[in-house]
Every structure is written in structure tokens, then in C-alpha cells.
Design a protein around this motif. Structure first.
Motif, PDB file in Angstrom:
ATOM      1  N   GLY A   1     -29.362-123.937 -62.307  1.00 45.43           N
ATOM      2  CA  GLY A   1     -30.791-123.712 -62.124  1.00 45.43           C
ATOM      3  C   GLY A   1     -31.267-122.540 -62.949  1.00 45.43           C
ATOM      4  N   GLY A   2     -32.573-122.439 -63.087  1.00 48.57           N
ATOM      5  CA  GLY A   2     -33.180-121.341 -63.826  1.00 48.57           C
ATOM      6  C   GLY A   2     -33.651-120.238 -62.893  1.00 48.57           C
ATOM      7  N   GLY A   3     -33.366-118.999 -63.259  1.00 47.91           N
ATOM      8  CA  GLY A   3     -33.740-117.869 -62.419  1.00 47.91           C
ATOM      9  C   GLY A   3     -35.222-117.644 -62.306  1.00 47.91           C
ATOM     10  N   THR A   4     -36.020-118.153 -63.266  1.00 39.51           N
ATOM     11  CA  THR A   4     -37.468-117.996 -63.198  1.00 39.51           C
ATOM     12  C   THR A   4     -38.168-119.307 -62.862  1.00 39.51           C
ATOM     13  OG1 THR A   4     -37.709-118.339 -65.596  1.00 39.51           O
ATOM     14  CG2 THR A   4     -37.427-116.079 -64.839  1.00 39.51           C
ATOM     15  N   SER A   5     -37.419-120.322 -62.457  1.00 37.22           N
ATOM     16  CA  SER A   5     -38.029-121.583 -62.048  1.00 37.22           C
ATOM     17  C   SER A   5     -38.790-121.399 -60.738  1.00 37.22           C
ATOM     18  CB  SER A   5     -36.953-122.657 -61.866  1.00 37.22           C
ATOM     19  OG  SER A   5     -36.406-123.035 -63.106  1.00 37.22           O
ATOM     20  N   PRO A   6     -39.757-122.282 -60.466  1.00 32.10           N
ATOM     21  CA  PRO A   6     -40.492-122.184 -59.207  1.00 32.10           C
ATOM     22  C   PRO A   6     -39.574-122.264 -57.996  1.00 32.10           C
ATOM     23  CG  PRO A   6     -41.568-123.717 -60.700  1.00 32.10           C
ATOM     24  CD  PRO A   6     -40.250-123.357 -61.333  1.00 32.10           C
ATOM     25  N   GLU A   7     -40.048-121.742 -56.889  1.00 31.35           N
ATOM     26  CA  GLU A   7     -39.245-121.675 -55.668  1.00 31.35           C
ATOM     27  C   GLU A   7     -38.731-123.041 -55.241  1.00 31.35           C
ATOM     28  OE1 GLU A   7     -39.590-119.970 -51.065  1.00 31.35           O
ATOM     29  OE2 GLU A   7     -41.362-120.065 -52.366  1.00 31.35           O
ATOM     30  N   TYR A   8     -39.578-124.068 -55.364  1.00 31.68           N
ATOM     31  CA  TYR A   8     -39.152-125.385 -54.888  1.00 31.68           C
ATOM     32  C   TYR A   8     -37.957-125.898 -55.689  1.00 31.68           C
ATOM     33  CZ  TYR A   8     -40.986-128.395 -58.658  1.00 31.68           C
ATOM     34  OH  TYR A   8     -41.190-129.042 -59.857  1.00 31.68           O
ATOM     35  N   GLN A   9     -37.910-125.584 -56.993  1.00 27.84           N
ATOM     36  CA  GLN A   9     -36.782-126.037 -57.804  1.00 27.84           C
ATOM     37  C   GLN A   9     -35.513-125.257 -57.463  1.00 27.84           C
ATOM     38  OE1 GLN A   9     -38.483-125.827 -61.808  1.00 27.84           O
ATOM     39  NE2 GLN A   9     -38.744-128.047 -61.791  1.00 27.84           N
TER      40      GLN A   9
ATOM     41  N   LEU B   1     -29.112-119.457 -64.280  1.00 26.77           N
ATOM     42  CA  LEU B   1     -29.337-118.869 -65.600  1.00 26.77           C
ATOM     43  C   LEU B   1     -30.556-117.952 -65.531  1.00 26.77           C
ATOM     44  CD1 LEU B   1     -28.731-121.921 -67.974  1.00 26.77           C
ATOM     45  CD2 LEU B   1     -27.369-119.843 -67.834  1.00 26.77           C
ATOM     46  N   GLU B   2     -30.319-116.662 -65.526  1.00 25.96           N
ATOM     47  CA  GLU B   2     -31.422-115.703 -65.436  1.00 25.96           C
ATOM     48  C   GLU B   2     -32.310-115.803 -66.674  1.00 25.96           C
ATOM     49  OE1 GLU B   2     -32.104-114.240 -62.756  1.00 25.96           O
ATOM     50  OE2 GLU B   2     -30.237-114.773 -61.727  1.00 25.96           O
ATOM     51  N   GLY B   3     -33.612-115.702 -66.444  1.00 30.53           N
ATOM     52  CA  GLY B   3     -34.566-115.753 -67.539  1.00 30.53           C
ATOM     53  C   GLY B   3     -34.930-117.147 -67.991  1.00 30.53           C
TER      54      GLY B   3
ATOM     55  N   HIS C   1     -37.363-124.519 -65.987  1.00 31.60           N
ATOM     56  CA  HIS C   1     -36.996-125.931 -66.099  1.00 31.60           C
ATOM     57  C   HIS C   1     -36.832-126.359 -67.558  1.00 31.60           C
ATOM     58  CE1 HIS C   1     -36.271-129.685 -64.068  1.00 31.60           C
ATOM     59  NE2 HIS C   1     -37.168-130.320 -64.790  1.00 31.60           N
ATOM     60  N   ASN C   2     -37.526-125.707 -68.463  1.00 29.55           N
ATOM     61  CA  ASN C   2     -37.370-125.973 -69.903  1.00 29.55           C
ATOM     62  C   ASN C   2     -36.277-125.046 -70.454  1.00 29.55           C
ATOM     63  OD1 ASN C   2     -39.499-127.947 -70.140  1.00 29.55           O
ATOM     64  ND2 ASN C   2     -40.936-126.255 -69.883  1.00 29.55           N
ATOM     65  N   VAL C   3     -35.067-125.312 -70.049  1.00 34.34           N
ATOM     66  CA  VAL C   3     -33.959-124.412 -70.363  1.00 34.34           C
ATOM     67  C   VAL C   3     -33.627-124.441 -71.854  1.00 34.34           C
ATOM     68  CG1 VAL C   3     -32.265-126.211 -69.835  1.00 34.34           C
ATOM     69  CG2 VAL C   3     -31.589-123.807 -69.722  1.00 34.34           C
ATOM     70  N   ALA C   4     -33.290-123.284 -72.405  1.00 35.07           N
ATOM     71  CA  ALA C   4     -32.896-123.192 -73.807  1.00 35.07           C
ATOM     72  C   ALA C   4     -31.469-123.683 -73.981  1.00 35.07           C
ATOM     73  CB  ALA C   4     -33.007-121.742 -74.281  1.00 35.07           C
ATOM     74  N   PRO C   5     -31.227-124.597 -74.914  1.00 32.69           N
ATOM     75  CA  PRO C   5     -29.876-125.136 -75.098  1.00 32.69           C
ATOM     76  C   PRO C   5     -28.816-124.078 -75.353  1.00 32.69           C
ATOM     77  CG  PRO C   5     -31.463-126.492 -76.259  1.00 32.69           C
ATOM     78  CD  PRO C   5     -32.210-125.281 -75.775  1.00 32.69           C
ATOM     79  N   ASP C   6     -29.173-122.992 -76.054  1.00 35.76           N
ATOM     80  CA  ASP C   6     -28.158-121.986 -76.354  1.00 35.76           C
ATOM     81  C   ASP C   6     -27.782-121.150 -75.128  1.00 35.76           C
ATOM     82  OD1 ASP C   6     -30.679-120.836 -76.396  1.00 35.76           O
ATOM     83  OD2 ASP C   6     -30.242-119.483 -78.064  1.00 35.76           O
TER      84      ASP C   6
END
Length: 262
Positions: free
Chosen positions: A213-221, A240-242, A245-250
């Protein structure tokens, strides 16, 4: 580009790159294999990557009537092409498809990025009749309206953000695959209803599973990630901090490489 033939005769297009254990990338709503190409490139030094177009998208065919089982069979054809064994990674709603694959096929390991469940009241659930409305829009040729309906009702994009998107250069590509939004909606089922995840649907998925999951994604995610980890018998979570949902591939590739290399 290569193709495999699924059980119902549908041609499934894929790119194959790299060396090592096979990994199949399952893309999200709107995505084609082109949009997963950077991730495929980052994984290919470590794995033989099968980056494919889900049915109805890109260079793959499509055969009516749609059923989730047909998409499972598409991935089965890719696993057979890989020699009978593969890891699977699924992005967003593609992760929910990957969960169904793990329930029905023998795969070695599974990784998912933010399956878009709605498991509580931290955001509105899908409206009643969502899937039927989406299907009516696509079958009547109102592809742009179907895209807008998905973005506002499923993805939670504010309507005033969507309106200017309709004149953006990327909008026609979204309309091209608008009919497959019904496919993703069928895969999601009632898991965006605001209720807890079904207890039995994936209880048999006992293979090692990583839910990212993404650390800055909305609470529901973020809550959805935690809920899925709690439901699966052999899952762990990685945030993944920072990232959202549009996660960077790198950022994503090293996490997947570590997990699938263990």
C-alpha cells in the motif's frame, strides 16, 4: 509482441522480457501492457516477465460473454507458456483478479498493490445499480460518460476534476477500453460496498502473499490493505511511504524483487 490462445479461443497478447523465474503482471482498470512496461523493465534483470494485455484491451482479443473465469483462463494460458509455474503481481483491481487466480490455479507467490476495496465508512460505497448503469452506458455507445461514471463513483475523483479531463490527450485511450470497466466491476463484485471483506472468498489462498500500500493513499485504501492482510492466512503488508494509488514503478520494483526472490 507474442500471443497465447486462451481456452475459449481468445488471443492474448504479451511481451516477454528478462531471465529467471517467471512473473506475470496483471494490470488495473484502464491499463494496457504499455502502462506496465516500466515496471516490467525494472523487474526483467531478475525475472522472466510476462506483461500482457487483459482481454478486450490493447492487442488482445475479446470473446463474449464475459466471465471472470475467462480472465483466469487467460492467465492460466500465460502460466503454461511460462513452463507451468509463475509468480503473479496484480495492480489495483487487477490484484483482485490475481486473488481469484490464486484461488483456482497453482501459483508460487502472489503480490498485490492496493486492491480498491471499500470495507468501512471512510468513503462512500459504490451506488446501487453501479454495474448495470456502467454496462448501459458502454453498450449504448456513451463511452465517455462511462469513463466519467467510473472515475466519479468508483475511483472517487471529484466531478469538477473530471470535466476538464474529457478534453485531455489521454481521454480517447480511456474511452477505448471503457467497456472493460464492466469487467473490472464484475471482478470487484460487492467488495466496494462498505462492508467487511467476505470471509470465505479467498480463505483458501494460503501461498505467500505480499499486499503493498501507499503511505499517502486515502484512509479507505489503507484500511482495505489491512483488511485483506487480516483475511489471508499467509500474507504480510508493506507500506511504501510517500506513495499513493499511482505508485511509481521505481519504488515498487525493489519491493517486488525482494519478495519474489526470497
Amino acid at each position: 509482441m507474442k500471443k497465447v490462445i486462451s481456452k475459449d479461443g481468445t488471443a492474448i497478447a504479451f511481451d516477454k522480457s528478462g531471465n529467471g523465474p517467471a512473473i506475470i503482471l496483471v494490470c488495473a482498470a484502464f491499463q494496457t501492457r504499455t502502462m506496465m512496461s516500466q515496471l516490467a523493465s525494472l523487474l526483467s534483470p531478475h525475472f522472466t516477465v510476462f506483461n500482457y494485455d487483459r482481454r478486450g484491451r490493447g492487442d488482445s482479443g475479446d470473446t463474449a460473454p464475459y466471465a471472470v473465469e475467462r480472465e483466469v483462463e487467460d492467465i492460466e494460458a500465460l502460466i503454461n507458456e511460462a513452463g507451468g509455474s509463475a509468480f503473479v503481481f496484480g495492480m489495483s483491481s487487477g490484484g483482485v483478479l490475481a486473488l481469484d487466480v490464486a484461488r483456482k490455479l497453482a501459483i508460487a507467490k502472489l503480490a498485490l498493490y492496493e486492491p480498491p476495496f471499500v470495507v468501512d465508512n471512510t468513503r462512500p460505497p459504490l451506488p446501487k445499480g453501479y454495474l448495470q448503469q456502467l454496462e448501459e452506458l458502454t453498450t449504448s455507445g456513451r463511452r465517455g460518460d462511462a469513463v466519467e461514471y467510473f472515475l466519479t463513483k468508483a475511483a472517487g475523483v471529484p466531478a469538477d476534476f473530471v470535466a476538464p479531463m474529457r478534453s485531455a490527450p489521454f481521454w480517447p485511450a480511456m474511452e477505448d477500453v471503457a467497456h472493460t470497466l464492466v469487467y473490472d466491476g464484475t471482478i470487484m463484485g460487492d467488495t466496494m460496498s462498505g462492508n467487511p471483506l467476505p470471509a470465505e472468498r479467498w480463505s483458501s489462498v494460503s501461498i505467500p502473499t505480499l499486499v503493498v500500500g501507499g503511505g499517502t493513499s486515502p484512509e479507505y485504501q489503507q484500511n482495505a490493505v489491512k483488511a485483506l492482510v487480516d483475511r489471508l492466512p499467509n500474507a504480510k503488508c508493506h507500506i511504501l511511504e510517500g506513495q499513493d494509488h499511482n505508485v511509481a514503478p521505481d519504488y515498487l520494483a525493489p519491493v517486488l524483487t525482494d519478495f519474489f526472490s526470497m
